[in-house]
Enzyme design. Structure first.
Site, mmCIF file in Angstrom:
data_model
loop_
_atom_site.group_PDB
_atom_site.id
_atom_site.type_symbol
_atom_site.label_atom_id
_atom_site.label_comp_id
_atom_site.label_asym_id
_atom_site.label_seq_id
_atom_site.Cartn_x
_atom_site.Cartn_y
_atom_site.Cartn_z
ATOM 1 N N HIS A 468 0.829 -1.206 0.000
ATOM 2 C CA HIS A 468 0.000 0.000 0.000
ATOM 3 C C HIS A 468 0.868 1.263 0.000
ATOM 4 C CE1 HIS A 468 -3.387 -2.503 2.124
ATOM 5 N NE2 HIS A 468 -3.277 -2.775 0.835
ATOM 6 N N GLN A 469 1.914 1.294 -0.800
ATOM 7 C CA GLN A 469 2.802 2.463 -0.803
ATOM 8 C C GLN A 469 2.035 3.710 -1.249
ATOM 9 O OE1 GLN A 469 7.051 1.592 -1.913
ATOM 10 N NE2 GLN A 469 6.035 -0.078 -2.996
#
Length: 543
Positions: A468-469
């Site tokens: 989930h950068q």
């Protein structure tokens, strides 16, 4: 008009061969992921504006994309950018694999398909940072009502029906998912009918997950938004097209340079260019085009177009620590393998949940550094930090397209994160070792009973990414902000960013649904500026 991925009249047209693609468009959207697909579709749907949608990866036709159970096979494949973080002290010097979707649909074509809309506090924080109530929770509820084709119990205030994004809970969740809800209730965690809606206005809770699976098949954001429009002459979708840099006239972006099947081409945007390349490639293209921290650009011989020190900073990601139990006998895996979710607080004084738990109905191997054996049959709580305080950054390794970006996650550098991680693991063990699971499991395989120092070692050695950068080109009003409340890049004309990189801080839960909102919001702003008709039905306010 409402987009609908189940339009039986929509032809299955492939992306346009590059030899047939012209050079000039009204709008260019870079990246066909969970935000870019939305922007391109909304700009093209009325038929008046010409739109070019570019994707560095290939098509979305593989069985590993359409079959929900096969999503792990995409990790490390040609559908994965295959980023790897730099050695991280907080992780005992380990380098985390940081997968990111590459291909039509982006992350929505290789992810676990969980629909998590973010907490009320997330969106109200966005609004405060942007100085714009249109980013606040009440406004965002309107977007979700527009977006969703919710298959559950009607909730006119919070849920939408008839929108492009099919969202449903599994009809018959596996016993292990039901056991989690029972265990949560036993220790005082409220159980909700949905992990979105009311639960995301509360201190947290547990629920059966909501998924983007229809009739046993994945629905990517590209499939929901763009596929129904593929026959339109004003929409061009080009795959295997790697954006290399922006083209400027002074401080106005006039187009882009793209490597298409190893051939360098330039495309011109009459109106605007939108970067939706994700939280790694969007900052990379910005910096290699001359937008970013001037000292870093100058160190690589890149002429500075606009000094923006926040480009590549504020990197955030959800970390997970896999806690695993062995099954008594092999159990079936439902859907994508994630059928139950839990959000809770590590401390009661917190304003919103900071622990994220995603139950996986199979045993996820622990990193080799933990020295733990993984049972052949079991389940894993993907258990981690929903609101990390650690901040990483991205650095250039050189000025050229093939010079890799250096990702410094800086994970677990903030003391608050280790405190929350310890609480998350303790909570997970309390749940997993409760009576609710006894009929299904023989015992705990990871981490097992440990003193505090041993648990800290487990956390540092077992931590992996949730993929989930985000937050590397944040929206805001301070000196480290990259875009304003309308997603326009500060100091540059003709350029907006619409992807997870604009988040001021990471949302609570999986990031696909918030990225769809960001795409819808960007499209609204662009349509308004260029007087394009709004065919989405508009935003109705809560009753």
């Amino acid at each position: 008009m409402k987009l609908n991925s189940h339009d039986q009249n929509a032809p299955e047209n492939p992306p346009t061969p590059q030899r047939e693609v012209g050079d000039v468009f009204d709008f260019i959207v870079c990246g066909a992921g969970s935000s870019g697909s939305v922007v391109a579709a909304r700009l093209a749907e009325d038929g008046n504006a010409s739109v070019l949608l570019l994707e560095a990866g290939g098509d979305d036709a593989a069985e590993t994309v359409t079959n929900p159970a096969q999503w792990p096979l995409n990790l490390g494949s040609s559908r994965d950018w295959g980023f790897v973080g730099q050695p991280t002290p907080g992780l005992d010097g380990r380098r985390l694999p940081l997968s990111m979707g590459k291909g039509l649909g982006g992350g929505s074509s290789i992810n676990v398909m969980v629909w998590a809309r973010g907490h009320k506090g997330d969106w109200d924080h966005f609004a405060a940072e942007a100085g714009d109530d249109a980013w606040g929770y009440q406004s965002i509820l309107g977007y979700y009502r527009r977006i969703e084709d919710w298959q559950g119990a009607p909730d006119p205030t919070r849920r939408g029906m008839g929108g492009p994004a099919y969202v449903a809970q599994p009809q018959a969740p596996q016993p292990i998912a039901e056991a989690l809800l029972s265990a949560a209730s036993t220790i005082g965690i409220p159980v909700y009918d949905s992990p979105n809606g009311e639960m995301m206005e509360a201190p947290g809770g547990a629920s059966i997950a909501e998924l983007r699976i229809r009739d046993g098949k994945r629905e990517s954001v590209f499939g929901s938004y763009v596929s129904p429009l593929m026959s339109r002459p004003n929409l061009t979708v080009l795959t295997n097209a790697l954006v290399t840099r922006l083209i400027f006239d002074g401080k106005r972006v006039t187009g882009i340079e793209v490597l298409v099947d190893d051939r360098l081409r330039q495309f011109t945007a009459r109106c605007e260019t939108v970067l939706s390349l994700g939280a790694i490639n969007t900052p990379k293209v910005l910096m290699q085009s001359g937008i970013g921290p001037e000292d870093e650009l100058q160190a690589h011989g890149i002429p500075v177009v606009q000094h923006l020190p926040g480009v590549g900073r504020n990197h955030q990601d959800h970390l997970a620590f896999g806690c695993t139990w062995a099954y008594r006998k092999p159990e079936a895996v439902g859907g994508s393998g994630c059928e139950a979710k839990l959000y809770w607080k590590s401390e009661s004084r917190l304003a919103q949940p900071d622990i994220l738990q995603c139950q996986l109905e199979f045993a996820v191997p622990s990193p080799i550094e933990t020295g733990l054996e993984t049972p052949q049959h079991g389940w894993t709580m993907f258990n981690g930090l929903a609101q990390p305080k650690s901040r990483g950054r991205l650095r250039l390794s050189g000025p050229n397209t093939n010079d890799p970006i250096l990702i410094e996650p800086n994970s677990l550098s903030a003391p608050e994160d280790m405190a929350a991680a310890l609480a998350a693991v303790e909570l997970c063990r309390e749940l997993g070792n409760s009576d609710a699971f006894t009929p299904l499991v023989t015992g705990e395989a990871a981490p097992g009973a440990r003193y505090r120092s041993g648990t800290i070692d487990f956390i540092r050695r077992s931590a992996v990414t949730y993929w989930h950068q985000s937050c590397t080109a944040k929206m805001g009003r301070d000196s480290m902000s990259v875009v304003d409340n309308e997603l326009k890049v500060y100091g540059v004309d003709g350029l907006r960013i619409a992807d997870s990189s604009i988040m001021p801080r990471i949302t609570t839960g999986n990031t696909m649904a918030p990225c769809v909102v960001i795409g819808e919001r960007a499209a609204d702003l662009i349509r308004k500026m260029h007087s394009l008709p709004d065919l989405s039905g508009g935003l109705t306010q809560p009753t």
